[in-house]
Design a protein around this motif. Structure first.
Motif, PDB file in Angstrom:
ATOM      1  N   LEU A   1      62.578 106.335 -61.771  1.00  0.00           N
ATOM      2  CA  LEU A   1      61.183 106.004 -62.049  1.00  0.00           C
ATOM      3  C   LEU A   1      60.382 105.857 -60.760  1.00  0.00           C
ATOM      4  O   LEU A   1      59.232 106.284 -60.674  1.00  0.00           O
TER       5      LEU A   1
ATOM      6  N   ALA B   1      57.119 108.031 -59.716  1.00  0.00           N
ATOM      7  CA  ALA B   1      55.835 107.358 -59.514  1.00  0.00           C
ATOM      8  C   ALA B   1      55.310 107.509 -58.099  1.00  0.00           C
ATOM      9  O   ALA B   1      54.101 107.586 -57.886  1.00  0.00           O
TER      10      ALA B   1
ATOM     11  N   TYR C   1      57.451 109.966 -66.237  1.00  0.00           N
ATOM     12  CA  TYR C   1      57.493 108.554 -65.876  1.00  0.00           C
ATOM     13  C   TYR C   1      57.128 107.676 -67.071  1.00  0.00           C
ATOM     14  O   TYR C   1      57.754 106.640 -67.319  1.00  0.00           O
TER      15      TYR C   1
ATOM     16  N   SER D   1      60.029  99.562 -60.431  1.00  0.00           N
ATOM     17  CA  SER D   1      59.777 100.979 -60.159  1.00  0.00           C
ATOM     18  C   SER D   1      58.848 101.156 -58.963  1.00  0.00           C
ATOM     19  O   SER D   1      59.035 102.079 -58.156  1.00  0.00           O
TER      20      SER D   1
END
Length: 333
Positions: free
Chosen positions: A85, A89, A179, A199
């Protein structure tokens, strides 16, 4: 947006007013995100802006974790997911987004991000969480037609300058779709604060290797106040407040209802970019925007098919495990 597995869990009867009010705030924050990114990159390279954004936001999230009851670190069984993640991101989504934004316009970026609900719907279809419908198919085709109009609305010759930027932003949208779909069950199990914080901190850690080459502290601190303010905006409001609102809403209402609010961003961003950045409201943007928004809305209005019972049981087991471990609290952002 398609129904994901977490939506199969019977929702608690809660007032949706605060949730929708928070989503309106997120729309306004995201409207400023595109403008702040353009302003910061007038003086600093995209990689420098991204790096400072995540270093600052990770610091804030570490402070949030310190004062949030429950575990401060993710369980070992979740480390791989947290890193995945964080990679989506940070290094992937944001690098593609900012490099694309540096070659495109804020209005184009906002319009392309309106395809997020469509992307999540397609992932839901691929995973068998929802059955296809004629209305959703027509919505997908309409929205894709709007993207073509957006990219080529000014003609091939005049669009060539922003075409690469728009394609990079489209790649960033794909990363954001993954995501979102991967992060939704993670947020359901661990709560929006911890799942978002873990994350975002992972994203900052993954960007550390480029720090010696891209941090550029002397150049950054010599930038103008508006440029530094734009970085602070991206770090605090976008990466912390808006991300928390996103998962806060997803943890309380179906994703299709959350996605409706993202459709407001193209219009608000185009108007803001016209007023503040002098970007033109050309016919391609107007027609493409109408087609994309109509297509996404048509897809979202398609009937939600039942989710397989096996997926329901998996989610319920995950939630039960999270509650037993004391990790199921979902404090408001």
């Amino acid at each position: 947006m398609g129904a994901s597995s977490t939506e199969a869990v019977s929702p608690r009867q809660v007032s949706l007013g605060p949730v929708y009010a928070a989503l309106l705030v997120q729309v306004l924050i995201n409207t400023g995100t595109y403008l702040a990114g353009k302003r910061a990159m007038e003086e600093l390279p995209p990689v420098t802006v991204v790096l400072w954004r995540f270093l600052l936001s990770a610091t804030v999230f570490c402070l949030l974790l310190a004062f949030t009851p429950g575990p401060k670190l993710p369980p070992r069984s979740e480390w791989r997911r947290v890193l995945m993640l964080g990679l989506l991101a940070g290094p992937i989504n944001q690098m593609l987004f900012f490099y694309g934004l540096s070659h495109s316009t804020a209005a184009h970026a906002a319009l392309l991000y309106a395809l997020t609900p469509l992307g999540v719907y397609l992932v839901s279809l691929a995973r068998g969480h929802e059955l296809p419908s004629l209305r959703a198919t027509l919505g997908i085709l309409t929205a894709l037609g709007g993207v073509v109009v957006l990219l080529l609305g000014r003609g091939l010759a005049s669009a060539r300058g922003t075409l690469m930027g728009d394609l990079l932003i489209l790649a960033a949208v794909i990363a954001w779709v993954v995501y979102t779909t991967e992060g939704k069950p993670f947020a359901a199990a661990h709560g929006p604060v911890r799942s978002t914080a873990w994350s975002m901190v992972a994203a900052a850690l993954l960007l550390v290797p480029v720090t010696p080459f891209a941090l550029a502290p002397s150049r950054t601190f010599s930038a103008s106040i508006p440029a530094l303010g734009s970085i602070a905006y991206l770090a605090i409001l976008t990466s912390v407040v808006a991300y928390l609102i996103w998962y806060y809403a997803l943890s309380r209402v179906p994703a299709s209802r959350v996605a409706v609010f993202s459709n407001l961003q193209p219009a608000t961003t185009a108007i803001a970019a016209w007023l503040l950045l002098g970007e033109s409201l050309h016919w391609g943007l107007a027609l493409g925007g109408v087609l994309v928004i109509f297509g996404v809305r048509l897809t979202q209005s398609a009937p939600i098919a039942p989710v397989r019972q096996q997926a329901v049981e998996l989610v319920e087991a995950s939630l039960s495990h999270g509650a037993h471990a004391g990790r199921s609290g979902r404090p408001s952002p």
